[in-house]
Design an enzyme around this catalytic site. Structure first.
Site, PDB file in Angstrom:
ATOM      1  N   ASN A   9       0.875  -1.172   0.000  1.00  0.00           N
ATOM      2  CA  ASN A   9       0.000   0.000   0.000  1.00  0.00           C
ATOM      3  C   ASN A   9       0.911   1.221   0.000  1.00  0.00           C
ATOM      4  O   ASN A   9       1.492   1.566   1.025  1.00  0.00           O
ATOM      5  CB  ASN A   9      -0.881  -0.031   1.261  1.00  0.00           C
ATOM      6  CG  ASN A   9      -1.705   1.242   1.419  1.00  0.00           C
ATOM      7  OD1 ASN A   9      -1.766   2.071   0.514  1.00  0.00           O
ATOM      8  ND2 ASN A   9      -2.320   1.398   2.578  1.00  0.00           N
ATOM      9  N   TRP A  10       1.044   1.837  -1.171  1.00  0.00           N
ATOM     10  CA  TRP A  10       2.003   2.942  -1.311  1.00  0.00           C
ATOM     11  C   TRP A  10       1.425   4.263  -0.803  1.00  0.00           C
ATOM     12  O   TRP A  10       2.108   5.281  -0.836  1.00  0.00           O
ATOM     13  CB  TRP A  10       2.446   3.066  -2.772  1.00  0.00           C
ATOM     14  CG  TRP A  10       3.196   1.858  -3.268  1.00  0.00           C
ATOM     15  CD1 TRP A  10       3.596   0.776  -2.519  1.00  0.00           C
ATOM     16  CD2 TRP A  10       3.650   1.605  -4.601  1.00  0.00           C
ATOM     17  NE1 TRP A  10       4.262  -0.132  -3.322  1.00  0.00           N
ATOM     18  CE2 TRP A  10       4.307   0.347  -4.605  1.00  0.00           C
ATOM     19  CE3 TRP A  10       3.562   2.304  -5.814  1.00  0.00           C
ATOM     20  CZ2 TRP A  10       4.875  -0.205  -5.752  1.00  0.00           C
ATOM     21  CZ3 TRP A  10       4.123   1.754  -6.965  1.00  0.00           C
ATOM     22  CH2 TRP A  10       4.779   0.518  -6.932  1.00  0.00           C
ATOM     23  N   LYS A  11       0.184   4.250  -0.383  1.00  0.00           N
ATOM     24  CA  LYS A  11      -0.472   5.456   0.158  1.00  0.00           C
ATOM     25  C   LYS A  11      -0.237   6.644  -0.782  1.00  0.00           C
ATOM     26  O   LYS A  11      -0.176   6.448  -1.996  1.00  0.00           O
ATOM     27  CB  LYS A  11       0.011   5.706   1.588  1.00  0.00           C
ATOM     28  CG  LYS A  11      -0.137   4.444   2.466  1.00  0.00           C
ATOM     29  CD  LYS A  11      -0.013   4.698   3.937  1.00  0.00           C
ATOM     30  CE  LYS A  11      -0.166   3.373   4.686  1.00  0.00           C
ATOM     31  NZ  LYS A  11      -0.153   3.525   6.132  1.00  0.00           N
ATOM     32  N   HIS A  94      -9.590   1.163   4.711  1.00  0.00           N
ATOM     33  CA  HIS A  94      -8.324   1.344   5.431  1.00  0.00           C
ATOM     34  C   HIS A  94      -8.555   2.264   6.630  1.00  0.00           C
ATOM     35  O   HIS A  94      -9.362   3.192   6.555  1.00  0.00           O
ATOM     36  CB  HIS A  94      -7.271   1.938   4.485  1.00  0.00           C
ATOM     37  CG  HIS A  94      -5.900   1.927   5.091  1.00  0.00           C
ATOM     38  ND1 HIS A  94      -5.496   2.897   5.969  1.00  0.00           N
ATOM     39  CD2 HIS A  94      -4.877   1.055   4.980  1.00  0.00           C
ATOM     40  CE1 HIS A  94      -4.254   2.608   6.372  1.00  0.00           C
ATOM     41  NE2 HIS A  94      -3.863   1.497   5.781  1.00  0.00           N
ATOM     42  N   GLU A  96      -6.959   4.661   7.776  1.00  0.00           N
ATOM     43  CA  GLU A  96      -6.763   6.101   7.509  1.00  0.00           C
ATOM     44  C   GLU A  96      -8.016   6.705   6.886  1.00  0.00           C
ATOM     45  O   GLU A  96      -8.372   7.845   7.152  1.00  0.00           O
ATOM     46  CB  GLU A  96      -5.524   6.301   6.613  1.00  0.00           C
ATOM     47  CG  GLU A  96      -4.248   6.077   7.414  1.00  0.00           C
ATOM     48  CD  GLU A  96      -3.068   5.570   6.622  1.00  0.00           C
ATOM     49  OE1 GLU A  96      -3.060   5.679   5.379  1.00  0.00           O
ATOM     50  OE2 GLU A  96      -2.133   5.041   7.258  1.00  0.00           O
ATOM     51  N   GLU A 164      -5.482  -5.043  10.415  1.00  0.00           N
ATOM     52  CA  GLU A 164      -4.488  -4.007  10.653  1.00  0.00           C
ATOM     53  C   GLU A 164      -4.806  -3.268  11.958  1.00  0.00           C
ATOM     54  O   GLU A 164      -5.594  -2.309  11.956  1.00  0.00           O
ATOM     55  CB  GLU A 164      -4.499  -2.996   9.508  1.00  0.00           C
ATOM     56  CG  GLU A 164      -4.190  -3.592   8.153  1.00  0.00           C
ATOM     57  CD  GLU A 164      -3.636  -2.550   7.200  1.00  0.00           C
ATOM     58  OE1 GLU A 164      -2.488  -2.714   6.767  1.00  0.00           O
ATOM     59  OE2 GLU A 164      -4.324  -1.562   6.915  1.00  0.00           O
ATOM     60  N   GLY A 170       2.277   2.208  10.779  1.00  0.00           N
ATOM     61  CA  GLY A 170       3.263   3.294  10.700  1.00  0.00           C
ATOM     62  C   GLY A 170       3.968   3.556  12.010  1.00  0.00           C
ATOM     63  O   GLY A 170       4.626   4.578  12.180  1.00  0.00           O
ATOM     64  N   SER A 210       3.255  -2.126  10.367  1.00  0.00           N
ATOM     65  CA  SER A 210       4.704  -2.231  10.579  1.00  0.00           C
ATOM     66  C   SER A 210       5.252  -3.619  10.252  1.00  0.00           C
ATOM     67  O   SER A 210       6.213  -4.080  10.873  1.00  0.00           O
ATOM     68  CB  SER A 210       5.083  -1.813  12.006  1.00  0.00           C
ATOM     69  OG  SER A 210       4.666  -0.472  12.245  1.00  0.00           O
ATOM     70  N   GLY A 231       2.853  -1.139   4.283  1.00  0.00           N
ATOM     71  CA  GLY A 231       2.929   0.280   3.962  1.00  0.00           C
ATOM     72  C   GLY A 231       4.374   0.706   3.768  1.00  0.00           C
ATOM     73  O   GLY A 231       4.952   0.544   2.694  1.00  0.00           O
ATOM     74  N   GLY A 232       4.990   1.209   4.824  1.00  0.00           N
ATOM     75  CA  GLY A 232       6.348   1.770   4.742  1.00  0.00           C
ATOM     76  C   GLY A 232       7.360   0.863   4.046  1.00  0.00           C
ATOM     77  O   GLY A 232       8.088   1.310   3.142  1.00  0.00           O
TER      78      GLY A 232
HETATM   79  P1  PGA Z   1       2.736   0.248   7.640  1.00  0.00           P
HETATM   80  O1  PGA Z   1       1.305   0.499   6.963  1.00  0.00           O
HETATM   81  O2  PGA Z   1       3.263  -1.055   7.082  1.00  0.00           O
HETATM   82  O3  PGA Z   1       3.568   1.425   7.241  1.00  0.00           O
HETATM   83  O4  PGA Z   1       2.506   0.164   9.116  1.00  0.00           O
HETATM   84  C1  PGA Z   1       0.410  -0.556   6.742  1.00  0.00           C
HETATM   85  C2  PGA Z   1      -0.877  -0.024   6.156  1.00  0.00           C
HETATM   86  O5  PGA Z   1      -1.294   1.094   6.510  1.00  0.00           O
HETATM   87  O6  PGA Z   1      -1.512  -0.708   5.325  1.00  0.00           O
END
Ligand code: PGA
Length: 251
Positions: A9-11, A94, A96, A164, A170, A210, A231-232
């Protein structure tokens, strides 16, 4: 389709040029691996570039969001039929989007139904906040998100459900594999109560929050964890590919 599942997930992190080169690097290294369903989810504007970069490989492409209506006066929004021309998956619900854009389970549910109708694979995201966990209601919160998000869905089809925990996203501090497994076995049993044991057993359940090359093996060793939504660590081709390789061996 393998049940092992790894998505990046490159956001809102990549320009089109950056997305293209990241996708090329991932396709170069793990583009012939078929043991894991690998999905890259760039921002909308990079879907075409990423689809071109991975074409001919085993890697597939997903969007990060969609609107439930097929078309209409929704300035700035993107619909499922539009996405279906460019990708196979879509992240829905998600945390967010739930937190920053006030998305409710009802709205998430409308999107899931619309995604299925257009032949897209929804990656439904669920997860509790820290205060839910501290109050001992993580199972309950996640179950309500799963049931709410899937209301009216008759068969899981290609459905993916990502667990998640919001406090791990994050944060640089993932859930332990045991903590994640405990909730994910509950998710599996909720899916079984909705769809039956057999269909529920083939729904990929990736962990997110994470996840990285150092902890993916521990997650993959758990019976109800089938991969990760990353994500990251997915913004670094080397790290993400390492995770896909570890998942391929573990799956
Ligand atoms: P993260 O993000 O791996 O940076 O914690 C995961 C996500 O939001 O899908």
């Amino acid at each position: 389709m393998p049940i092992s599942f790894m998505a990046g997930n490159w956001k809102m992190s990549t320009t089109v040029a950056e997305a293209r080169s990241l996708a090329e690097a991932v396709a170069d290294r793990v583009g012939s691996s078929t043991e894991v369903t690998t999905v890259l989810c760039p921002p909308f504007v990079s879907l075409t570039a990423v689809a071109e970069a991975v074409s001919g490989s085993s890697i597939t492409v997903g969007a990060q969001n969609m609107h439930p209506a097929a078309s209409g006066a929704f300035t700035g929004e993107i619909s499922a039929p539009m996405l279906a021309e460019m990708c196979s998956h879509v992240i829905i619900g998600h945390s967010e989007r739930r937190a920053l854009f006030s998305e409710t389970d009802e709205f998430v549910n409308e999107k899931v139904l619309a995604a299925f109708e257009s032949g897209l694979t929804p990656i439904l995201c669920v997860g509790e906040q820290l205060d839910d966990r501290e109050a001992g209601r993580a199972d309950q919160v996640v179950e309500a998100q799963v049931r709410g998000g899937l209301a009216g869905v008759e068969s899981p089809g290609s459905l993916v459900v990502a667990y998640e925990p919001v406090w791990a996203i994050g944060a640089g501090r993932a859930a332990t594999p045991e903590t994640a497994q405990q909730i994910m076995t509950h998710i599996r049993s909720v899916l079984a109560s909705i769809f039956g044991d057999e269909p529920a057993s083939s729904v990929p359940l990736p962990y997110g929050g994470s996840a990285n090359p150092g902890n993916i093996e521990g997650f993959m060793a758990q019976p109800d964890i089938n991969g990760a939504l990353v994500g990251g660590a997915a913004l670094d081709a080397y790290s993400f590919c390492q995770m896909v390789e570890i998942a391929s061996q573990a799956g």
